[in-house]
Design a protein around this motif. Structure first.
Motif, PDB file in Angstrom:
ATOM      1  N   ALA A   1       0.656  -1.110  -0.150  1.00  0.00           N
ATOM      2  CA  ALA A   1       0.091  -0.066  -0.096  1.00  0.00           C
ATOM      3  C   ALA A   1       0.827   1.180   0.187  1.00  0.00           C
ATOM      4  O   ALA A   1       0.836   2.280  -0.831  1.00  0.00           O
ATOM      5  CB  ALA A   1      -0.989   0.060   1.261  1.00  0.00           C
ATOM      6  N   ALA A   2       1.894   1.318   0.734  1.00  0.00           N
ATOM      7  CA  ALA A   2       2.744   2.346   0.859  1.00  0.00           C
ATOM      8  C   ALA A   2       3.531   2.826  -0.459  1.00  0.00           C
ATOM      9  O   ALA A   2       3.599   3.834  -0.726  1.00  0.00           O
ATOM     10  CB  ALA A   2       3.895   2.040   1.919  1.00  0.00           C
ATOM     11  N   ASP A   3       3.961   1.622  -1.054  1.00  0.00           N
ATOM     12  CA  ASP A   3       4.847   1.810  -2.615  1.00  0.00           C
ATOM     13  C   ASP A   3       3.596   2.302  -3.367  1.00  0.00           C
ATOM     14  O   ASP A   3       4.110   3.147  -4.414  1.00  0.00           O
ATOM     15  CB  ASP A   3       5.158   0.311  -2.801  1.00  0.00           C
ATOM     16  N   LEU A   4       2.467   1.925  -3.580  1.00  0.00           N
ATOM     17  CA  LEU A   4       1.366   2.413  -4.569  1.00  0.00           C
ATOM     18  C   LEU A   4       1.171   3.885  -4.306  1.00  0.00           C
ATOM     19  O   LEU A   4       1.100   4.848  -5.085  1.00  0.00           O
ATOM     20  CB  LEU A   4       0.186   1.669  -4.289  1.00  0.00           C
ATOM     21  N   LEU A   5       0.946   4.244  -2.927  1.00  0.00           N
ATOM     22  CA  LEU A   5       0.911   5.601  -2.447  1.00  0.00           C
ATOM     23  C   LEU A   5       2.087   6.481  -3.084  1.00  0.00           C
ATOM     24  O   LEU A   5       2.024   7.624  -3.357  1.00  0.00           O
ATOM     25  CB  LEU A   5       0.749   5.901  -1.144  1.00  0.00           C
ATOM     26  N   ILE A   6       3.209   6.181  -2.566  1.00  0.00           N
ATOM     27  CA  ILE A   6       4.553   6.709  -3.215  1.00  0.00           C
ATOM     28  C   ILE A   6       4.582   6.893  -4.723  1.00  0.00           C
ATOM     29  O   ILE A   6       5.056   7.978  -5.076  1.00  0.00           O
ATOM     30  CB  ILE A   6       5.755   5.898  -2.399  1.00  0.00           C
ATOM     31  N   LYS A   7       4.375   5.745  -5.267  1.00  0.00           N
ATOM     32  CA  LYS A   7       4.332   6.020  -6.894  1.00  0.00           C
ATOM     33  C   LYS A   7       3.321   6.923  -7.241  1.00  0.00           C
ATOM     34  O   LYS A   7       3.728   7.803  -8.217  1.00  0.00           O
ATOM     35  CB  LYS A   7       3.793   4.529  -7.319  1.00  0.00           C
ATOM     36  N   GLU A   8       2.285   7.174  -6.638  1.00  0.00           N
ATOM     37  CA  GLU A   8       1.315   8.347  -7.047  1.00  0.00           C
ATOM     38  C   GLU A   8       1.691   9.636  -6.855  1.00  0.00           C
ATOM     39  O   GLU A   8       1.686  10.554  -7.731  1.00  0.00           O
ATOM     40  CB  GLU A   8      -0.169   7.855  -6.304  1.00  0.00           C
ATOM     41  N   TRP A   9       2.447   9.583  -5.601  1.00  0.00           N
ATOM     42  CA  TRP A   9       2.815  11.009  -5.195  1.00  0.00           C
ATOM     43  C   TRP A   9       4.256  11.620  -5.724  1.00  0.00           C
ATOM     44  O   TRP A   9       4.275  12.677  -5.557  1.00  0.00           O
ATOM     45  CB  TRP A   9       2.636  10.974  -3.657  1.00  0.00           C
ATOM     46  N   ARG A  10       4.946  10.654  -5.970  1.00  0.00           N
ATOM     47  CA  ARG A  10       6.518  11.114  -6.159  1.00  0.00           C
ATOM     48  C   ARG A  10       6.537  12.263  -7.224  1.00  0.00           C
ATOM     49  O   ARG A  10       7.452  13.233  -7.003  1.00  0.00           O
ATOM     50  CB  ARG A  10       7.227   9.778  -6.828  1.00  0.00           C
ATOM     51  N   ASP A  11       5.667  12.185  -8.146  1.00  0.00           N
ATOM     52  CA  ASP A  11       5.936  13.312  -9.196  1.00  0.00           C
ATOM     53  C   ASP A  11       4.975  14.408  -9.179  1.00  0.00           C
ATOM     54  O   ASP A  11       5.060  15.413  -9.908  1.00  0.00           O
ATOM     55  CB  ASP A  11       5.744  12.674 -10.553  1.00  0.00           C
ATOM     56  N   VAL A  12       3.922  14.414  -7.993  1.00  0.00           N
ATOM     57  CA  VAL A  12       3.009  15.364  -7.987  1.00  0.00           C
ATOM     58  C   VAL A  12       3.045  16.116  -6.813  1.00  0.00           C
ATOM     59  O   VAL A  12       2.341  17.360  -6.687  1.00  0.00           O
ATOM     60  CB  VAL A  12       1.435  14.810  -8.089  1.00  0.00           C
TER      61      VAL A  12
ATOM     62  N   HIS B   1      12.390  12.589   6.877  1.00  0.00           N
ATOM     63  CA  HIS B   1      12.470  11.591   6.004  1.00  0.00           C
ATOM     64  C   HIS B   1      11.109  11.155   5.306  1.00  0.00           C
ATOM     65  O   HIS B   1      10.306  10.692   5.914  1.00  0.00           O
ATOM     66  CB  HIS B   1      13.003  10.465   6.787  1.00  0.00           C
ATOM     67  N   GLY B   2      11.125  11.534   3.928  1.00  0.00           N
ATOM     68  CA  GLY B   2       9.876  11.225   3.252  1.00  0.00           C
ATOM     69  C   GLY B   2       9.856   9.734   2.886  1.00  0.00           C
ATOM     70  O   GLY B   2      11.186   9.212   2.740  1.00  0.00           O
ATOM     71  N   GLY B   3       8.815   9.108   2.540  1.00  0.00           N
ATOM     72  CA  GLY B   3       8.642   7.659   2.092  1.00  0.00           C
ATOM     73  C   GLY B   3       8.198   6.733   3.606  1.00  0.00           C
ATOM     74  O   GLY B   3       7.846   7.338   4.467  1.00  0.00           O
ATOM     75  N   VAL B   4       8.676   5.571   3.278  1.00  0.00           N
ATOM     76  CA  VAL B   4       8.404   4.618   4.369  1.00  0.00           C
ATOM     77  C   VAL B   4       9.374   4.504   5.534  1.00  0.00           C
ATOM     78  O   VAL B   4      10.647   4.488   5.406  1.00  0.00           O
ATOM     79  CB  VAL B   4       8.203   3.158   3.779  1.00  0.00           C
ATOM     80  N   ILE B   5       8.962   4.576   6.861  1.00  0.00           N
ATOM     81  CA  ILE B   5       9.483   4.534   7.817  1.00  0.00           C
ATOM     82  C   ILE B   5       8.952   3.412   8.614  1.00  0.00           C
ATOM     83  O   ILE B   5       7.652   3.614   9.070  1.00  0.00           O
ATOM     84  CB  ILE B   5       9.692   5.833   8.957  1.00  0.00           C
ATOM     85  N   THR B   6       9.463   2.188   8.835  1.00  0.00           N
ATOM     86  CA  THR B   6       8.960   1.419   9.719  1.00  0.00           C
ATOM     87  C   THR B   6       8.951   1.192  11.381  1.00  0.00           C
ATOM     88  O   THR B   6       9.939   2.112  11.681  1.00  0.00           O
ATOM     89  CB  THR B   6       9.563  -0.010   9.517  1.00  0.00           C
ATOM     90  N   ALA B   7       8.314   0.731  12.052  1.00  0.00           N
ATOM     91  CA  ALA B   7       8.500   0.671  13.357  1.00  0.00           C
ATOM     92  C   ALA B   7       9.683   0.295  13.727  1.00  0.00           C
ATOM     93  O   ALA B   7      10.310   0.984  14.785  1.00  0.00           O
ATOM     94  CB  ALA B   7       7.238  -0.161  14.114  1.00  0.00           C
ATOM     95  N   GLU B   8      10.241  -0.800  13.137  1.00  0.00           N
ATOM     96  CA  GLU B   8      11.419  -1.393  13.529  1.00  0.00           C
ATOM     97  C   GLU B   8      12.465  -0.352  13.126  1.00  0.00           C
ATOM     98  O   GLU B   8      13.509  -0.075  14.187  1.00  0.00           O
ATOM     99  CB  GLU B   8      11.676  -2.585  12.547  1.00  0.00           C
TER     100      GLU B   8
END
Length: 517
Positions: free
Chosen positions: A235-246, A284-291
């Motif tokens: 889900a995070a990858d799909l959202l990043i793909k949508e937002w990266r260029d806009v 830090h933009g993008g995915v940050i995991t709990a770990e």
């Protein structure tokens, strides 16, 4: 109208606060008072006020301990604490208890009005949120998803009992039923996240709720397994793909550990929230995991002792450069201090910077601290914004110190006059005490004071006291002995003698004359 409770162990101060402002005109109703922390705790659970004004230092249970216990039962209550310049350790503690505002003693009307204005805005937001939630309850028939999202908001924001069974939590929201759940928290930096975009990109069933802890952030709950279910990472990858260029910059997307059921969902949400806060704070933009966030905290905790030692030394150097008016060195030192903050939780950094501001305000006798609310700093959730705030604050301190250096004598006399105006009611106030406050000898202070004001310190203090006494005799029915004590003259005979010299009649005769008019 919002409700207010006042907690103060000193009777006169407690009663004074009740009459301090025209609360009704502010849209506030005083519904009760309490004489200590325990009394305040018990009455708060019964009266359920919107706002609590409390002193910090009280016998038994102090104000912060009381606030912490009340928060557990009434999370929406707003707290304004009354504190002195010598109680900043308590004020640091208040940061972690989420106290909403504080007012320095002695309490000034303007400071109290400003604090209440800020708190009222928060109350209005809370009431608006509660009203929104109530409206959602009325809309349950419009769809199971809305019912499920409402239930999730209640669960994650402590508005229902998390100890309920799975069946009880699912009652009225069967769409939530799943074997496990993934949680994302999307924290935007400078853009608005549109819910329709999130739902469209993820595609599979998901539930969205607002994150009250981060303005503009959204939590995404993914039931798993389910029809066309996607994982949190997908889900995070799909959202990043949508937002990266806009989008100008990618949001921070925190991901928690998979929750094995609704009863474990709150912990997963907390993990995702902390991860998003960490990413937002450090940019830090993008995915940050709990770990990842947990490892960062562990790295910091292992070197926190060394870090604090270095931080305190850098703070000391910064103060020295400020006192020497070395602007370039001050800026270089501040940049080094900000650069040294790595992996520390945002609340911890806010506490450090707030403590730094408090320490620096002493260099300007607290004047710099009044130029901007520290609450503004605490409300920030990004390190660059905090950096800019502190940099501007230090620039203000630098200008104040430059002015002090140019007008040292006038500055000293202004401070002495201010001290007399604030403390004339103390019988301990004297030329020696005032000289100690401004770090000059009594003789030098008296000479300087007379040169600038035309009066000695003793004459000025006596004039202030007589002026205050005349006002009280004219406007109140207090006893002469009470008025003498209130202006710092416990020797009534001496007070009467001085007053008669000034006004040509005894205090009692003057009061009787004024009361007849």
């Amino acid at each position: 109208m919002f409700s207010l409770m006042i907690v103060e162990d000193e009777r006169w101060e407690r009663e004074g606060l009740v009459e301090f402002l025209d609360w009704q005109a502010l849209g506030i109703e005083v519904i009760g008072t309490a004489f200590d922390g325990l009394d305040g705790f018990e009455k708060a659970l019964t009266l359920r006020p919107d706002i609590i004004i409390t002193d910090i230092r009280m016998p038994g249970m102090n104000g912060l301990e009381m606030a912490g216990r009340i928060r557990e039962q009434l999370p929406d209550v707003r707290f304004v604490v009354l504190t002195g310049y010598n109680e900043f350790d308590y004020t640091r503690e208040a940061i972690f208890l989420h106290v909403d505002d504080y007012v320095l003693k002695p309490v000034e009307e303007e400071d109290m009005r400003n604090a209440m204005a800020r708190v009222l805005k928060e109350c209005e937001l809370s009431r608006s949120r509660r009203q929104d939630n109530e409206r959602l309850l009325d809309m349950l028939q419009f769809g199971a998803r809305m019912a499920a999202e409402k239930r999730l908001a209640e669960l994650l924001h402590n508005r229902i009992d998390e100890e309920q069974s799975e069946q009880e939590l699912l009652a009225g929201a069967e769409e939530l039923r799943a074997d496990s759940y993934d949680v994302l928290v999307i924290a935007p930096t400078d853009s608005v996240i549109r819910e329709e975009t999130v739902r469209r990109q993820i595609g599979s069933p998901c539930f969205l709720i607002s994150c009250e802890e981060i303005p503009g952030a959204t939590a995404v709950i993914l039931p798993n397994p389910g029809p066309e279910t996607v994982s949190s990472e997908t889900a995070a990858d799909l959202l990043i793909k949508e937002w990266r260029d806009v989008l100008p910059s990618l949001p921070a997307i925190g991901i928690g550990m998979t929750a094995g059921g609704l009863s474990m969902l709150k912990e997963s949400y907390r993990q995702a929230l902390n991860a998003a806060k960490y990413g937002l704070f450090y940019g830090h933009g993008g995915v940050i995991t709990a770990e990842w966030e947990k490892k960062a905290r562990l790295r910091f905790s292992k070197q926190v002792g060394k870090f604090l030692a270095a931080w305190h030394e850098m703070s000391r150097q910064l103060r020295l450069h400020l006192l020497a008016l070395q602007e370039k060195e001050v800026q270089m030192q501040l940049e080094a201090m900000i650069k040294s903050i790595t992996d520390a939780p945002g609340a911890y950094v806010a506490a450090l910077l707030k403590a730094l501001i408090i320490e620096l305000s002493v260099l300007a006798d607290g004047e710099g601290g009044n130029k901007g609310s520290i609450q503004q700093l605490l409300a920030m959730n990004r390190l660059p914004d905090m950096h800019d705030y502190v940099r501007n604050y230090i620039s203000d301190i630098m200008h104040l110190l430059e002015e002090k250096k140019k007008n040292k004598d006038k500055y000293i006399i202004d401070k002495v006059i201010r001290l007399i105006d604030e403390r004339y009611g103390s019988g301990e106030l004297s030329l020696t005490v005032l000289a100690d406050e401004v770090f000059v000898s009594p003789n030098h202070l008296n000479t300087m004071f007379k040169k600038i004001t035309g009066r000695t310190v003793h004459q000025y203090l006596a004039d202030i006291r007589m002026s205050k006494a005349e006002e009280l005799l004219r406007t109140t029915k207090l006893k002469v002995s009470e008025i003498a004590g209130s202006i710092g003259m416990s020797n009534i005979s001496y007070f009467c003698s001085i007053f008669k010299q000034e006004f040509g009649m005894s205090p009692g005769e003057y009061q009787e004359l004024m009361q007849r008019q």
